[in-house]
Motif scaffolding. Structure first.
Motif, PDB file in Angstrom:
ATOM      1  N   CYS A 383       0.840  -1.205   0.000  1.00 18.57           N
ATOM      2  CA  CYS A 383       0.000   0.000   0.000  1.00 18.57           C
ATOM      3  C   CYS A 383       0.873   1.252   0.000  1.00 18.57           C
ATOM      4  CB  CYS A 383      -0.876  -0.054   1.249  1.00 18.57           C
ATOM      5  SG  CYS A 383      -2.059   1.275   1.355  1.00 18.57           S
ATOM      6  N   ASP A 384       0.317   2.348  -0.506  1.00 16.82           N
ATOM      7  CA  ASP A 384       1.080   3.599  -0.621  1.00 16.82           C
ATOM      8  C   ASP A 384       1.166   4.309   0.728  1.00 16.82           C
ATOM      9  OD1 ASP A 384       1.391   3.051  -3.263  1.00 16.82           O
ATOM     10  OD2 ASP A 384      -0.080   4.514  -3.978  1.00 16.82           O
ATOM     11  N   VAL A 385       1.700   3.589   1.735  1.00 14.21           N
ATOM     12  CA  VAL A 385       1.638   4.122   3.099  1.00 14.21           C
ATOM     13  C   VAL A 385       2.479   5.383   3.305  1.00 14.21           C
ATOM     14  CG1 VAL A 385       1.052   1.932   4.188  1.00 14.21           C
ATOM     15  CG2 VAL A 385       3.446   2.482   3.811  1.00 14.21           C
ATOM     16  N   SER A 386       3.419   5.647   2.367  1.00 11.43           N
ATOM     17  CA  SER A 386       4.243   6.839   2.564  1.00 11.43           C
ATOM     18  C   SER A 386       3.512   8.104   2.119  1.00 11.43           C
ATOM     19  CB  SER A 386       5.561   6.695   1.794  1.00 11.43           C
ATOM     20  OG  SER A 386       5.308   6.646   0.403  1.00 11.43           O
ATOM     21  N   LEU A 387       2.346   7.955   1.523  1.00 13.06           N
ATOM     22  CA  LEU A 387       1.630   9.151   1.050  1.00 13.06           C
ATOM     23  C   LEU A 387       0.706   9.701   2.138  1.00 13.06           C
ATOM     24  CD1 LEU A 387       0.756   8.137  -2.610  1.00 13.06           C
ATOM     25  CD2 LEU A 387       2.728   9.408  -1.741  1.00 13.06           C
ATOM     26  N   ASP A 388       0.492  10.998   2.069  1.00 16.63           N
ATOM     27  CA  ASP A 388      -0.259  11.689   3.119  1.00 16.63           C
ATOM     28  C   ASP A 388      -1.673  11.126   3.299  1.00 16.63           C
ATOM     29  OD1 ASP A 388      -0.499  14.318   4.814  1.00 16.63           O
ATOM     30  OD2 ASP A 388      -2.310  14.203   3.577  1.00 16.63           O
ATOM     31  N   TYR A 389      -2.341  10.794   2.194  1.00 19.19           N
ATOM     32  CA  TYR A 389      -3.749  10.402   2.349  1.00 19.19           C
ATOM     33  C   TYR A 389      -3.888   9.049   3.032  1.00 19.19           C
ATOM     34  CZ  TYR A 389      -3.123   7.988  -2.207  1.00 19.19           C
ATOM     35  OH  TYR A 389      -2.683   7.194  -3.236  1.00 19.19           O
ATOM     36  N   ILE A 390      -2.770   8.307   3.162  1.00 22.16           N
ATOM     37  CA  ILE A 390      -2.787   7.061   3.933  1.00 22.16           C
ATOM     38  C   ILE A 390      -2.003   7.246   5.231  1.00 22.16           C
ATOM     39  CG2 ILE A 390      -2.095   4.625   3.953  1.00 22.16           C
ATOM     40  CD1 ILE A 390      -2.401   4.813   0.833  1.00 22.16           C
ATOM     41  N   GLY A 391      -0.828   7.837   5.119  1.00 17.70           N
ATOM     42  CA  GLY A 391       0.101   7.873   6.247  1.00 17.70           C
ATOM     43  C   GLY A 391      -0.289   8.826   7.368  1.00 17.70           C
ATOM     44  N   ARG A 392      -1.077   9.859   7.076  1.00 19.68           N
ATOM     45  CA  ARG A 392      -1.424  10.821   8.144  1.00 19.68           C
ATOM     46  C   ARG A 392      -2.793  10.474   8.717  1.00 19.68           C
ATOM     47  NH1 ARG A 392      -3.992  15.691   8.075  1.00 19.68           N
ATOM     48  NH2 ARG A 392      -3.891  15.845   5.810  1.00 19.68           N
ATOM     49  N   TYR A 393      -2.758   9.812   9.845  1.00 19.16           N
ATOM     50  CA  TYR A 393      -4.010   9.355  10.456  1.00 19.16           C
ATOM     51  C   TYR A 393      -4.590  10.474  11.323  1.00 19.16           C
ATOM     52  CZ  TYR A 393      -7.262   6.669  13.276  1.00 19.16           C
ATOM     53  OH  TYR A 393      -8.387   6.217  13.896  1.00 19.16           O
ATOM     54  N   ASP A 394      -5.840  10.806  11.092  1.00 20.92           N
ATOM     55  CA  ASP A 394      -6.461  11.925  11.806  1.00 20.92           C
ATOM     56  C   ASP A 394      -7.975  11.698  11.873  1.00 20.92           C
ATOM     57  OD1 ASP A 394      -7.296  14.365  12.802  1.00 20.92           O
ATOM     58  OD2 ASP A 394      -6.857  15.494  10.970  1.00 20.92           O
ATOM     59  N   PRO A 395      -8.421  11.037  12.941  1.00 17.22           N
ATOM     60  CA  PRO A 395      -9.867  10.766  13.031  1.00 17.22           C
ATOM     61  C   PRO A 395     -10.636  12.002  13.494  1.00 17.22           C
ATOM     62  CG  PRO A 395      -8.726   9.864  14.943  1.00 17.22           C
ATOM     63  CD  PRO A 395      -7.677  10.528  14.094  1.00 17.22           C
ATOM     64  N   ALA A 396     -11.920  12.038  13.183  1.00 16.12           N
ATOM     65  CA  ALA A 396     -12.773  13.102  13.738  1.00 16.12           C
ATOM     66  C   ALA A 396     -13.671  12.450  14.780  1.00 16.12           C
ATOM     67  CB  ALA A 396     -13.607  13.733  12.630  1.00 16.12           C
ATOM     68  N   ALA A 397     -14.112  13.215  15.771  1.00 15.48           N
ATOM     69  CA  ALA A 397     -14.987  12.657  16.804  1.00 15.48           C
ATOM     70  C   ALA A 397     -16.307  12.212  16.177  1.00 15.48           C
ATOM     71  CB  ALA A 397     -15.237  13.704  17.876  1.00 15.48           C
ATOM     72  N   ALA A 398     -16.948  11.221  16.811  1.00 14.59           N
ATOM     73  CA  ALA A 398     -18.197  10.677  16.268  1.00 14.59           C
ATOM     74  C   ALA A 398     -19.238  11.775  16.050  1.00 14.59           C
ATOM     75  CB  ALA A 398     -18.734   9.604  17.208  1.00 14.59           C
ATOM     76  N   ASN A 399     -19.261  12.748  16.964  1.00 12.44           N
ATOM     77  CA  ASN A 399     -20.252  13.825  16.829  1.00 12.44           C
ATOM     78  C   ASN A 399     -20.069  14.599  15.532  1.00 12.44           C
ATOM     79  OD1 ASN A 399     -21.964  13.726  18.949  1.00 12.44           O
ATOM     80  ND2 ASN A 399     -20.511  14.757  20.343  1.00 12.44           N
ATOM     81  N   VAL A 400     -18.790  14.802  15.173  1.00 10.63           N
ATOM     82  CA  VAL A 400     -18.504  15.572  13.955  1.00 10.63           C
ATOM     83  C   VAL A 400     -19.018  14.803  12.743  1.00 10.63           C
ATOM     84  CG1 VAL A 400     -16.638  16.462  12.491  1.00 10.63           C
ATOM     85  CG2 VAL A 400     -16.492  16.686  14.989  1.00 10.63           C
ATOM     86  N   THR A 401     -18.702  13.491  12.680  1.00 12.48           N
ATOM     87  CA  THR A 401     -19.158  12.698  11.530  1.00 12.48           C
ATOM     88  C   THR A 401     -20.690  12.635  11.512  1.00 12.48           C
ATOM     89  OG1 THR A 401     -17.173  11.375  11.856  1.00 12.48           O
ATOM     90  CG2 THR A 401     -18.793  10.513  10.317  1.00 12.48           C
ATOM     91  N   ALA A 402     -21.286  12.433  12.678  1.00 16.02           N
ATOM     92  CA  ALA A 402     -22.753  12.347  12.726  1.00 16.02           C
ATOM     93  C   ALA A 402     -23.384  13.677  12.308  1.00 16.02           C
ATOM     94  CB  ALA A 402     -23.215  11.943  14.122  1.00 16.02           C
ATOM     95  N   ASP A 403     -22.776  14.792  12.710  1.00 15.24           N
ATOM     96  CA  ASP A 403     -23.306  16.109  12.302  1.00 15.24           C
ATOM     97  C   ASP A 403     -23.227  16.258  10.781  1.00 15.24           C
ATOM     98  OD1 ASP A 403     -23.720  16.797  14.897  1.00 15.24           O
ATOM     99  OD2 ASP A 403     -21.961  18.120  15.078  1.00 15.24           O
ATOM    100  N   ARG A 404     -22.086  15.811  10.218  1.00 12.78           N
ATOM    101  CA  ARG A 404     -21.933  15.926   8.758  1.00 12.78           C
ATOM    102  C   ARG A 404     -22.975  15.056   8.054  1.00 12.78           C
ATOM    103  NH1 ARG A 404     -15.236  15.889   8.693  1.00 12.78           N
ATOM    104  NH2 ARG A 404     -15.099  18.017   9.478  1.00 12.78           N
ATOM    105  N   MET A 405     -23.195  13.881   8.605  1.00 15.13           N
ATOM    106  CA  MET A 405     -24.188  12.998   7.971  1.00 15.13           C
ATOM    107  C   MET A 405     -25.584  13.637   8.046  1.00 15.13           C
ATOM    108  SD  MET A 405     -22.691   9.305   9.287  1.00 15.13           S
ATOM    109  CE  MET A 405     -23.806   8.180   8.463  1.00 15.13           C
ATOM    110  N   ALA A 406     -25.895  14.187   9.212  1.00 13.06           N
ATOM    111  CA  ALA A 406     -27.220  14.807   9.367  1.00 13.06           C
ATOM    112  C   ALA A 406     -27.378  15.960   8.374  1.00 13.06           C
ATOM    113  CB  ALA A 406     -27.396  15.294  10.799  1.00 13.06           C
TER     114      ALA A 406
END
Ligand code: B12
Length: 646
Positions: A383-406
């Motif tokens: 896998c292209d793990v050296s690239l930013d879109y894979i290598g930089r892990y940055d989760p958002a809190a569940a509330n943020v994702t749920a707000d975006r979904m809503a």
């Protein structure tokens, strides 16, 4: 300043590719401060709709007839798709608008007529309904029964569209396919020359339509900045073509290119002629680089307005400008994607294969959200793990994702979501599921995961209750030795238990499989198929796809080939795209020969066929293979351990 965001043709047609929606959602947060007027459009969909229309199909017939008239015995050399099309051209012309409207979900009652099979002409693609010579009706009855009229009609109308797409490709423009256009000109292309030549060649009808579409967009939006997203190699030719048209039509407009293709393949760009088409090309996540660029364009004389990861041409040379004081926008602060301006009722749902899990890709409209940026595991050797879109892990809190979904449900009126994560983390999915349930949100969602131990039967049940209908994940080589070598971090037995937990919870499961990994032997490939057979037999998998392994320059295999027992074959020096690299594996296994049998077996397994056959039978047409050495009850035993452990 007017900013127009575009997805150049082609991508999948059932739902918009999300980059313009993500960027527009983010830029909205800054629009008042910078005085931005934002708009987005999807020329990929528009091009398809123009091609698949009555007048255009009539024109296609006229052109192809005219061409054939000048050639002696033209019919003998004609591809089957074109011969059939010309024989039934009037029927195609009179049915195409109705068929597309039906696939858009705008004329459901037509299903009864289409399902009756007397309405749409049936060209060579319909042979897929009789894979082993059985009558098509038998396959259709097996797949849709007596009452599944809508689905049956959708499958038939999809084959009809496939036939027409073949006519376009074989008759008008060899670069054309339904979800990719001119892909070969861009994928791992070391030189820009072939793409330039294609752009300089006399235009095809598809080119003409694309040019006309670009002109209309320029007239409607009069943009000052045009942002092109190229997620895949199959968007690149059209991006260049459209950018060139923008240059002619609005010479003052600034053209910017970004997207997954750029982030992966253009990192070492050194070809100045690319900047005859684009003024700026950005790498990795686009939020901050685009913001920096727009701020600079708004204040051209302010030296403090510097760029981030942005290529431009300076004194005839390509230069990457990146001010280290800038940082990427944290995932929680990127805003909510918006589909405003996209014609959501005009996307086309196709049924590409008679398999329920496969349908999720091409059928129905899915809003897109990302639970976590990057991959929390980021160790897999392929896998292209050296690239930013894979290598930089940055989760958002569940509330943020749920707000975006809503917010997306409120905006679109649709509650289906494709989580476009590299691999959605189990803890974040649990939190999201609990949040959705606590808020009483009705959503239907699916996405990619790793088949981790953490996905227990209880968690799978919870996710299903919260709306999860499908998961995809890598089982890759289906061999513990190779899984360890590639640092996948899962074993076959673990995958069996996790996938069964999901299927027991009513969730569809798709496995990504791989063959041809460094040092993989013929025996290991046959054994892998035996394990996959058992997984299908035990009800762990609904669908799977076998990819041929490719080494890429950004993956651990490409960066440290010796560790995996291979040597890279250096290609010509690249000034344009770099991604796949050829390699020599001294193991010397003929993977091409085995690949045919693997795909044959999977196709049947997905339709529930041949599960009790000896796996060697699938390879037989290409030659003999060794007997599998896997215990016949490997998966059954793995699953019974799970039961006794509970
Ligand atoms: C989900 C996914 C899929 C899904 C859905 C695809 C779809 N049509 O929606 C499936 C599984 C079907 C799929 C299929 C394929 N995929 Co895919 N996919 C992804 C994945 C994991 C996420 C894509 C996504 O939605 N991201 C969210 C969006 C918002 O991110 P984004 O597009 O990158 O946009 C950001 C930046 O790039 C940038 N940006 C984008 N556009 C622009 C424009 C401007 C002007 C600027 C300034 C910035 C900018 O800003 C955005 C926000 O930060 C990516 C990897 C990744 N993590 O991104 C691979 C990825 C895009 N896929 C890839 C590939 C190769 C494919 C296939 C061609 C594989 C194949 N051989 O069949 C097919 C093509 C399918 C098609 N024609 O539609 C590659 C592309 C790399 C390349 N070589 O070009 C990627 C990068 C993965 C990889 N390393 O292999 N894919």
């Amino acid at each position: 300043m007017r900013v127009l965001l575009l997805t150049p043709p082609m991508t999948q047609l059932n739902t918009p590719y999300p980059a313009t929606a993500y960027l527009m959602g983010f830029l909205r947060l800054h629009a008042p401060r910078l005085g931005l007027e934002l708009a987005q459009a999807d020329p990929a969909l528009e091009l398809f709709l123009r091609l698949m229309s009555g007048p255009e199909v009539a024109r296609m017939a006229e052109t192809l007839r005219g061409r054939a008239a000048g050639i002696k015995r033209a019919r003998d050399s004609m591809p089957a798709s074109i011969a059939h099309f010309l024989d039934h051209a009037d029927r195609y012309v009179s049915t195409v608008d109705a068929a597309v409207r039906f696939l858009q979900g705008r004329d459901p009652s037509l299903s009864v007529r289409i399902a009756g099979r007397a309405f749409l002409p049936e060209g060579p693609r319909f042979a897929a309904l009789s894979p082993t010579g059985e009558p098509a009706e038998e396959t259709l009855a097996w797949a849709f029964g007596a009452l599944g009229t809508t689905d049956r009609a959708r499958a038939l109308a999809s084959l009809y569209v496939d036939d027409l797409a073949d006519v376009v490709r074989e008759g008008l423009d060899p670069r054309f396919a339904l979800s990719r256009y001119g892909e070969r000109l861009a994928a791992s292309a070391p030189s820009f020359e072939p793409l330039l030549e294609a752009l300089a060649a006399p235009p095809t009808r598809v080119d003409d339509l694309l040019d006309a579409l670009t002109a209309e967009l320029m007239e409607r939006h009069a943009p000052d900045v045009v942002c092109f997203s190229a997620p895949f190699p199959g968007n690149v030719y059209a991006a260049f073509r459209m950018a060139r048209a923008v240059r002619r039509l609005r010479p003052g407009a600034v053209c910017v290119l970004g997207g997954g293709y750029v982030n992966t393949e253009l990192r070492a760009l050194a070809e100045p002629r690319v900047f005859d088409f684009f003024d700026y090309i950005t790498l990795d996540d686009g939020e901050r680089p685009l913001l920096c660029l727009l701020e600079r364009l708004c204040a051209p004389n302010d030296p403090s307005k510097t760029l981030l990861r942005t290529f431009r041409r300076v004194d005839g040379q390509v230069r990457l400008e990146s001010d280290p004081r800038h940082h990427d926008i944290p995932h929680r602060d990127t805003g909510t994607p918006t589909y405003e301006g996209l014609p959501l009722d005009r996307y086309v749902s196709l049924v590409e294969m008679l398999n329920p899990m496969h349908r999720l890709w091409s059928d129905a409209r899915w809003n897109k959200v990302t639970v976590a940026h990057g991959c929390y595991w980021k160790k897999c050797a392929f896998c292209d793990v050296s690239l930013d879109y894979i290598g930089r892990y940055d989760p958002a809190a569940a509330n943020v994702t749920a707000d975006r979904m809503a917010a997306l449900i409120a905006e679109t009126g649709q509650s289906g979501f494709h989580l476009v994560d590299e691999a959605a983390p189990p803890a974040a999915l649990r939190a999201l599921a609990e949040t959705l349930l606590a808020r009483g949100v009705t959503a239907t969602w699916w996405g990619n995961i790793r088949f981790e131990k953490a996905f227990t039967p209880d968690l799978a049940q919870l996710l299903a209750r919260a709306g999860c209908v499908g998961v995809t994940g890598g089982l890759e080589v289906a061999s513990d030795r190779l899984l360890e070598l590639m640092q996948k971090g899962v074993s076959v037995e673990q995958v069996a238990r996790v996938t069964k937990a999901f299927t027991d919870a009513g969730v569809l499961v798709h496995a990504y499989l791989m063959y041809g990994f460094p040092t993989q032997t013929e025996q290991e490939t046959v054994d892998a198929l035996e394990r996959v057979r058992q997984l299908f037999e035990a009800g762990c998998l609904h669908s799977a796809y076998w990819h041929r392994f490719a080494a890429t320059v950004h993956s651990p295999v490409g960066r440290e080939p010796a560790r995996y027992g291979i040597t890279l074959v250096e290609g010509p020096a690249s000034t344009f795209a770099r991604n796949d690299v050829d390699f020599v594996d001294p193991t010397g296994c003929d993977h091409d020969r085995l690949g045919v049998g693997l795909k044959r077996a999977l196709y049947n397994y997905m339709l529930g066929l041949g599960l009790d056959e000896d796996v060697r039978a699938w390879f037989a047409p290409e030659g003999r293979v060794p007997r599998p050495k896997v215990p016949r009850d490997l998966v059954a035993r793995a699953l019974s351990t799970r039961r006794s452990a509970r």
